[in-house]
Design a protein around this motif. Structure first.
Motif, PDB file in Angstrom:
ATOM      1  N   PRO A 112       0.854  -1.123  -0.082  1.00  0.00           N
ATOM      2  CA  PRO A 112       0.048  -0.011  -0.232  1.00  0.00           C
ATOM      3  C   PRO A 112       0.914   1.222  -0.060  1.00  0.00           C
ATOM      4  O   PRO A 112       2.002   1.181   0.546  1.00  0.00           O
ATOM      5  CB  PRO A 112      -0.834   0.019   1.248  1.00  0.00           C
ATOM      6  N   ASN A 113       0.332   2.343  -0.394  1.00  0.00           N
ATOM      7  CA  ASN A 113       0.872   3.617  -0.385  1.00  0.00           C
ATOM      8  C   ASN A 113       0.653   4.391   0.809  1.00  0.00           C
ATOM      9  O   ASN A 113      -0.313   4.712   1.298  1.00  0.00           O
ATOM     10  CB  ASN A 113       0.209   4.575  -1.362  1.00  0.00           C
ATOM     11  N   LEU A 114       1.550   4.204   1.798  1.00  0.00           N
ATOM     12  CA  LEU A 114       1.461   4.605   3.342  1.00  0.00           C
ATOM     13  C   LEU A 114       1.283   6.086   3.509  1.00  0.00           C
ATOM     14  O   LEU A 114       0.359   6.342   4.422  1.00  0.00           O
ATOM     15  CB  LEU A 114       2.677   3.857   4.066  1.00  0.00           C
ATOM     16  N   ALA A 115       1.745   6.881   2.736  1.00  0.00           N
ATOM     17  CA  ALA A 115       1.711   8.226   2.728  1.00  0.00           C
ATOM     18  C   ALA A 115       0.334   8.786   2.440  1.00  0.00           C
ATOM     19  O   ALA A 115       0.094  10.043   2.789  1.00  0.00           O
ATOM     20  CB  ALA A 115       2.832   9.065   2.192  1.00  0.00           C
ATOM     21  N   GLY A 116      -0.366   7.988   1.592  1.00  0.00           N
ATOM     22  CA  GLY A 116      -1.460   8.634   0.919  1.00  0.00           C
ATOM     23  C   GLY A 116      -1.433   9.656  -0.065  1.00  0.00           C
ATOM     24  O   GLY A 116      -2.390  10.505   0.040  1.00  0.00           O
ATOM     25  N   ARG A 117      -0.455   9.982  -0.591  1.00  0.00           N
ATOM     26  CA  ARG A 117       0.041  11.040  -1.443  1.00  0.00           C
ATOM     27  C   ARG A 117      -0.155  10.792  -2.741  1.00  0.00           C
ATOM     28  O   ARG A 117      -0.066  11.629  -3.680  1.00  0.00           O
ATOM     29  CB  ARG A 117       1.441  11.513  -1.265  1.00  0.00           C
ATOM     30  N   ARG A 118      -0.380   9.387  -3.184  1.00  0.00           N
ATOM     31  CA  ARG A 118      -0.563   8.946  -4.541  1.00  0.00           C
ATOM     32  C   ARG A 118      -1.461   7.576  -4.620  1.00  0.00           C
ATOM     33  O   ARG A 118      -1.564   7.052  -3.565  1.00  0.00           O
ATOM     34  CB  ARG A 118       0.625   8.997  -5.320  1.00  0.00           C
ATOM     35  N   LEU A 119      -1.692   7.171  -5.770  1.00  0.00           N
ATOM     36  CA  LEU A 119      -2.208   5.926  -5.955  1.00  0.00           C
ATOM     37  C   LEU A 119      -1.337   4.809  -5.568  1.00  0.00           C
ATOM     38  O   LEU A 119       0.020   5.178  -5.830  1.00  0.00           O
ATOM     39  CB  LEU A 119      -2.664   5.769  -7.226  1.00  0.00           C
ATOM     40  N   THR A 120      -1.821   3.781  -5.215  1.00  0.00           N
ATOM     41  CA  THR A 120      -0.909   2.609  -4.943  1.00  0.00           C
ATOM     42  C   THR A 120      -0.463   1.962  -6.250  1.00  0.00           C
ATOM     43  O   THR A 120      -1.133   1.482  -7.106  1.00  0.00           O
ATOM     44  CB  THR A 120      -1.645   1.460  -4.221  1.00  0.00           C
ATOM     45  N   ALA A 121       0.895   1.923  -6.331  1.00  0.00           N
ATOM     46  CA  ALA A 121       1.746   1.512  -7.528  1.00  0.00           C
ATOM     47  C   ALA A 121       1.263  -0.102  -7.607  1.00  0.00           C
ATOM     48  O   ALA A 121       1.750  -0.697  -6.672  1.00  0.00           O
ATOM     49  CB  ALA A 121       2.930   1.653  -7.758  1.00  0.00           C
ATOM     50  N   SER A 122       0.509  -0.553  -8.511  1.00  0.00           N
ATOM     51  CA  SER A 122       0.217  -2.082  -8.551  1.00  0.00           C
ATOM     52  C   SER A 122       0.394  -2.802  -9.729  1.00  0.00           C
ATOM     53  O   SER A 122      -0.382  -3.946 -10.171  1.00  0.00           O
ATOM     54  CB  SER A 122      -1.117  -2.161  -7.960  1.00  0.00           C
ATOM     55  N   HIS A 123       1.246  -2.209 -10.661  1.00  0.00           N
ATOM     56  CA  HIS A 123       1.420  -2.859 -11.967  1.00  0.00           C
ATOM     57  C   HIS A 123       2.716  -2.396 -12.556  1.00  0.00           C
ATOM     58  O   HIS A 123       3.672  -1.911 -12.077  1.00  0.00           O
ATOM     59  CB  HIS A 123       0.353  -2.545 -12.992  1.00  0.00           C
ATOM     60  N   GLU A 124       3.376  -3.560 -13.311  1.00  0.00           N
ATOM     61  CA  GLU A 124       4.589  -3.421 -14.151  1.00  0.00           C
ATOM     62  C   GLU A 124       4.180  -3.458 -15.670  1.00  0.00           C
ATOM     63  O   GLU A 124       3.146  -3.909 -15.708  1.00  0.00           O
ATOM     64  CB  GLU A 124       5.716  -4.330 -13.825  1.00  0.00           C
ATOM     65  N   THR A 125       4.919  -2.684 -16.279  1.00  0.00           N
ATOM     66  CA  THR A 125       4.751  -2.927 -17.960  1.00  0.00           C
ATOM     67  C   THR A 125       5.774  -3.800 -18.604  1.00  0.00           C
ATOM     68  O   THR A 125       6.755  -3.650 -18.273  1.00  0.00           O
ATOM     69  CB  THR A 125       4.631  -1.326 -18.495  1.00  0.00           C
ATOM     70  N   ILE A 126       5.211  -4.409 -19.446  1.00  0.00           N
ATOM     71  CA  ILE A 126       6.213  -5.416 -20.167  1.00  0.00           C
ATOM     72  C   ILE A 126       5.933  -5.360 -21.758  1.00  0.00           C
ATOM     73  O   ILE A 126       4.797  -5.224 -22.176  1.00  0.00           O
ATOM     74  CB  ILE A 126       5.743  -6.879 -19.858  1.00  0.00           C
ATOM     75  N   LEU A 127       7.050  -5.135 -22.392  1.00  0.00           N
ATOM     76  CA  LEU A 127       6.927  -5.024 -23.946  1.00  0.00           C
ATOM     77  C   LEU A 127       7.511  -6.347 -24.429  1.00  0.00           C
ATOM     78  O   LEU A 127       8.327  -6.674 -24.018  1.00  0.00           O
ATOM     79  CB  LEU A 127       7.764  -3.802 -24.457  1.00  0.00           C
ATOM     80  N   TRP A 128       6.583  -6.919 -25.363  1.00  0.00           N
ATOM     81  CA  TRP A 128       6.851  -7.827 -26.161  1.00  0.00           C
ATOM     82  C   TRP A 128       7.253  -7.536 -27.543  1.00  0.00           C
ATOM     83  O   TRP A 128       6.440  -6.773 -28.250  1.00  0.00           O
ATOM     84  CB  TRP A 128       5.867  -9.045 -25.743  1.00  0.00           C
ATOM     85  N   CYS A 129       8.610  -7.818 -27.871  1.00  0.00           N
ATOM     86  CA  CYS A 129       8.907  -7.196 -29.292  1.00  0.00           C
ATOM     87  C   CYS A 129       9.710  -8.113 -30.195  1.00  0.00           C
ATOM     88  O   CYS A 129      10.190  -9.387 -29.930  1.00  0.00           O
ATOM     89  CB  CYS A 129      10.155  -6.311 -29.001  1.00  0.00           C
ATOM     90  N   ASN A 130       9.665  -8.018 -31.418  1.00  0.00           N
ATOM     91  CA  ASN A 130      10.198  -9.009 -32.216  1.00  0.00           C
ATOM     92  C   ASN A 130      11.573  -7.878 -32.953  1.00  0.00           C
ATOM     93  O   ASN A 130      11.385  -6.740 -32.850  1.00  0.00           O
ATOM     94  CB  ASN A 130       9.372  -9.514 -33.356  1.00  0.00           C
ATOM     95  N   LYS A 131      12.404  -8.557 -33.577  1.00  0.00           N
ATOM     96  CA  LYS A 131      13.582  -7.925 -34.191  1.00  0.00           C
ATOM     97  C   LYS A 131      13.326  -6.932 -35.075  1.00  0.00           C
ATOM     98  O   LYS A 131      14.008  -5.874 -35.244  1.00  0.00           O
ATOM     99  CB  LYS A 131      14.270  -9.128 -34.647  1.00  0.00           C
ATOM    100  N   GLY A 132      12.019  -6.918 -35.513  1.00  0.00           N
ATOM    101  CA  GLY A 132      11.781  -5.984 -36.677  1.00  0.00           C
ATOM    102  C   GLY A 132      11.925  -6.248 -38.172  1.00  0.00           C
ATOM    103  O   GLY A 132      12.186  -7.745 -38.186  1.00  0.00           O
TER     104      GLY A 132
END
Ligand SMILES: C[S@@+](CC[C@H](N)C(=O)[O-])C[C@H]1O[C@@H](n2cnc3c(N)ncnc32)[C@H](O)[C@@H]1O
Length: 285
Positions: free
Chosen positions: A130-150
């Motif tokens: 949880p975000n203890l200070a209550g100053r922002r939303l609780t960060a609860s995700h990471e972003t993952i990019l799935w890529c190919n060589k192009g």
């Protein structure tokens, strides 16, 4: 002909090591790079204060290897992405972890290098601290990019059948026998077997890595991880019958990864009991 150091953890700097490898030799890359978020003051949760449902040790990630200037981080991202693009086979692909601190830079750099982003996945962590200070939303995700060589031809491997009908019963968002979506509900809890030999401050759960590997590679394929840490990606590769190459510049993490790998059986399925062992990764207060 250059022999690849298969099923090895190389104690070295990843760009230098990838430069020794020939073009188009790797089937799958999983990159969990520095997020460049070890800034500001250190912070550690006082364990004597009980927080319901939040066992274990929590602290903000503060590591020397994770603190770059914006300019240096951008240059470093360009260097390692260029090498991963070169060594990936046209049939291969690459998964890259990040958060808002770094994923924008990685996304832009992929586009500049003409590395094609196949999907952006949101890894939803329902057990986020949880975000203890209550100053922002609780960060609860990471972003993952799935890529190919192009390039014009899209030759990357995708196990569509597994994505639709594999066993994802632990994921509250995956509907059985329906197409897999880009939001993955995977707890960041680690099973006891993942922590018994030691911990890494940003260790990734085996479950998410096995999912990536099975979605985008075949048995016997070569999985490379340029930022191996405690070796989770290599452990997941061994568990799924793939070959691995890990690169990690910190000797103590290399030793931890090697110990984990000695105790990993090929095609192992069990992750041990998922306990309340959670640690690290708490973000800004
Ligand atoms: C985000 S952590 C990876 C954690 C890993 N996914 C795990 O589950 O243990 C990044 C790792 O990359 C290593 N590292 C940072 N820069 C590196 C570089 N240029 N070459 C090789 N390793 C590097 C750090 O020592 C750290 O262990």
């Amino acid at each position: 002909m250059i022999e690849l150091p298969l099923n090895t953890i190389i104690n070295s700097e990843c760009v230098a090591e990838m430069k020794k490898m020939p073009d188009s030799c790797i089937d799958l890359i999983i990159a969990d790079p520095p997020y460049n978020l070890s800034k500001g003051g250190a912070w550690k949760w006082d364990n004597s204060v009980e927080l319901k449902g939040m066992g274990g040790n929590w602290n903000k990630v503060m590591q020397e290897w994770d603190d770059y200037s914006f300019k240096a981080y951008t240059a470093f991202t360009n260097e390692w992405l260029s090498e991963t693009q070169r060594i990936l086979k046209p049939t291969g692909s690459m998964w890259i972890f990040g958060t808002y601190h770094n994923i924008g830079i990685i996304n832009v750099m992929c586009q500049l290098l003409e590395i094609e982003i196949i999907n952006e996945v949101i890894w939803y962590k329902r057990n986020a601290f949880p975000n203890l200070a209550g100053r922002r939303l609780t960060a609860s995700h990471e972003t993952i990019l799935w890529c190919n060589k192009g390039g014009k031809k899209r030759e990357y491997f995708f196990d569509y059948e597994y994505s639709k009908s594999g066993d994802f019963s632990y994921d509250g968002l995956k509907v059985p026998d329906k197409q897999m979506r880009t939001v993955w509900d995977i707890s960041n809890n680690k099973g006891k077997i993942e922590l018994v030999y030691g911990k890494h401050p940003t260790q990734k759960p085996i479950r998410i890595l096995k999912r990536m590997i099975k979605l985008s590679s075949k048995e016997e394929d070569i999985v490379l991880t340029p930022f191996a840490g405690s070796g989770s990606e290599c452990v997941a590769a061994k568990m799924t019958g793939r070959k691995y190459i890990g690169i990690e510049m910190d000797e103590s993490y290399c030793k931890l990864a090697e110990t984990r790998l000695i105790h990993t059986k090929e095609n192992e399925d069990s992750l041990g009991k998922l306990g309340l062992n959670m640690s690290g990764g708490a973000s800004a207060l």
